[in-house]
Design a protein around this motif. Structure first.
Motif, short mmCIF file in Angstrom:
data_model
loop_
_atom_site.label_atom_id
_atom_site.label_comp_id
_atom_site.label_asym_id
_atom_site.label_seq_id
_atom_site.Cartn_x
_atom_site.Cartn_y
_atom_site.Cartn_z
N LEU A 96 -41.86 22.92 3.04
CA LEU A 96 -40.84 23.59 3.84
C LEU A 96 -39.69 23.93 2.90
N VAL A 97 -39.22 25.18 2.92
CA VAL A 97 -38.32 25.65 1.85
C VAL A 97 -37.16 26.45 2.42
N TRP A 98 -35.94 26.14 1.94
CA TRP A 98 -34.79 27.04 2.12
C TRP A 98 -34.84 27.97 0.93
N TYR A 99 -35.21 29.21 1.17
CA TYR A 99 -35.71 30.11 0.13
C TYR A 99 -34.82 31.35 0.02
N PHE A 100 -34.41 31.66 -1.18
CA PHE A 100 -33.68 32.91 -1.43
C PHE A 100 -34.59 33.95 -2.09
N ASP A 101 -35.25 33.54 -3.16
CA ASP A 101 -36.27 34.35 -3.80
C ASP A 101 -37.17 33.40 -4.59
N ASP A 102 -38.12 33.95 -5.33
CA ASP A 102 -39.08 33.10 -6.03
C ASP A 102 -38.43 32.19 -7.07
N SER A 103 -37.21 32.49 -7.46
CA SER A 103 -36.53 31.73 -8.52
C SER A 103 -35.40 30.86 -8.03
N HIS A 104 -35.10 30.91 -6.71
CA HIS A 104 -33.97 30.17 -6.14
C HIS A 104 -34.39 29.58 -4.80
N MET A 105 -34.44 28.24 -4.73
CA MET A 105 -34.88 27.61 -3.49
C MET A 105 -34.64 26.11 -3.55
N VAL A 106 -34.70 25.48 -2.37
CA VAL A 106 -34.76 24.03 -2.25
C VAL A 106 -35.96 23.71 -1.36
N LYS A 107 -36.83 22.82 -1.80
CA LYS A 107 -38.05 22.53 -1.08
C LYS A 107 -38.14 21.05 -0.74
N ILE A 108 -38.85 20.76 0.35
CA ILE A 108 -39.31 19.42 0.65
C ILE A 108 -40.75 19.56 1.11
N GLY A 109 -41.64 18.72 0.55
CA GLY A 109 -43.04 18.93 0.86
C GLY A 109 -43.88 17.69 0.73
N ARG A 110 -45.12 17.88 1.11
CA ARG A 110 -46.17 16.85 0.98
C ARG A 110 -46.98 17.21 -0.25
N GLU A 111 -47.02 16.30 -1.23
CA GLU A 111 -47.54 16.64 -2.55
C GLU A 111 -48.27 15.44 -3.15
N LEU A 112 -49.31 15.72 -3.91
CA LEU A 112 -49.99 14.66 -4.65
C LEU A 112 -49.37 14.55 -6.04
N VAL A 113 -48.80 13.39 -6.33
CA VAL A 113 -48.15 13.16 -7.62
C VAL A 113 -48.70 11.86 -8.22
N ASP A 114 -49.36 12.00 -9.35
CA ASP A 114 -49.92 10.84 -10.07
C ASP A 114 -50.78 9.96 -9.15
N GLY A 115 -51.62 10.64 -8.37
CA GLY A 115 -52.58 9.94 -7.53
C GLY A 115 -52.04 9.46 -6.19
N LYS A 116 -50.76 9.70 -5.89
CA LYS A 116 -50.17 9.24 -4.64
C LYS A 116 -49.67 10.43 -3.82
N ILE A 117 -50.06 10.46 -2.53
CA ILE A 117 -49.50 11.46 -1.64
C ILE A 117 -48.05 11.09 -1.37
N SER A 118 -47.15 12.03 -1.61
CA SER A 118 -45.72 11.74 -1.58
C SER A 118 -44.94 12.84 -0.87
N VAL A 119 -43.76 12.47 -0.42
CA VAL A 119 -42.75 13.45 0.00
C VAL A 119 -41.91 13.76 -1.22
N VAL A 120 -41.85 15.04 -1.58
CA VAL A 120 -41.13 15.46 -2.78
C VAL A 120 -40.07 16.48 -2.39
N MET A 121 -38.85 16.27 -2.84
CA MET A 121 -37.77 17.24 -2.65
C MET A 121 -37.33 17.74 -4.02
N GLY A 122 -37.10 19.05 -4.13
CA GLY A 122 -36.70 19.62 -5.41
C GLY A 122 -35.84 20.85 -5.23
N ARG A 123 -35.13 21.18 -6.28
CA ARG A 123 -34.21 22.32 -6.31
C ARG A 123 -34.56 23.22 -7.48
N GLU A 124 -34.49 24.54 -7.27
CA GLU A 124 -34.77 25.49 -8.33
C GLU A 124 -33.71 26.59 -8.35
N GLU A 125 -33.19 26.87 -9.53
CA GLU A 125 -32.20 27.94 -9.69
C GLU A 125 -32.49 28.66 -11.01
#
Length: 210
Positions: A96-125
């Motif tokens: 789920l993303v607050w999205y401006f364009d492909d290069s600017h956004m904040v996301k929170i999602g369900r993601e597999l990281v190092d073998g563990k299903i996790s909730v991941v939040m990240g920022r991109e600018e």
């Protein structure tokens, strides 16, 4: 629709809801649509998680679903959705993303990281990324929520059967060239040789009461 929140006594206004029954609701549009890789069932919208990426400069993920975001400069906006996936690939995700364009956004999602299903939040600018939090959550699905007010955003998550939201993190919004926000659902980093489908349902947009 006005909904009285019992815990606070505040009247929240439901601005939009979509259970994806029959078809996506009015106002959605696709970026890099791959029509054979999405469908609507009685359970919600299902999107194949294909190879591709939105995290960093690649910006080639297919089937990014977007709609205009309400004005959050004066009112607090809440966006929530239920996401179900069964990832097996490193960084395979549905967001789920607050999205401006492909290069600017904040996301929170369900993601597999190092073998563990996790909730991941990240920022991109400007395609520069920052992971805010990674929280392992071994559950079949998760409710995701973004709360946006002015230039500030918070990410929340809730496990199946729970009434309580857990806070994933918070940050300032990125500063894109045009500043026009959208809400997006994104699906990427899936395998090329297997069909992994994400299911999303119970999409809601609310204006939080004062």
């Amino acid at each position: 629709m006005l909904v009285l929140t019992a815990a606070t006594g505040r009247a929240d206004e439901l601005l939009f809801q979509d259970d994806f029954k029959g078809k996506p609701g009015e106002g959605w549009s696709w970026i890099r649509e791959h029509r054979d890789s999405w469908r609507v069932t009685e359970h919600g919208l299902e999107v194949r998680i294909e190879p591709g990426n939105m995290w960093g400069p690649a910006n080639d993920a297919k089937n990014v679903l977007v709609r205009p975001a309400p004005d959050a400069t004066r009112d607090e906006i809440e966006v929530s959705v239920n996401v179900q996936t069964s990832p097996t690939e490193q960084y395979e995700q549905a967001d789920l993303v607050w999205y401006f364009d492909d290069s600017h956004m904040v996301k929170i999602g369900r993601e597999l990281v190092d073998g563990k299903i996790s909730v991941v939040m990240g920022r991109e600018e400007n395609d520069r990324t920052r992971t805010i939090t990674i929280i392992p959550l071994n559950a079949p699905s998760v409710d995701l929520r973004l709360m946006v007010k002015g230039n500030h955003i918070q990410g929340w998550f809730r496990a199946p059967g729970s009434k309580d939201w857990g806070k994933a993190g918070e940050c300032d919004l990125p500063a894109p060239p045009d500043g026009k926000a959208k809400i997006a659902l994104q699906f990427y980093q899936g395998p090329a040789n297997a069909e992994h489908w994400a299911r999303v349902a119970e999409f809601r947009v609310r204006r939080v009461g004062k």
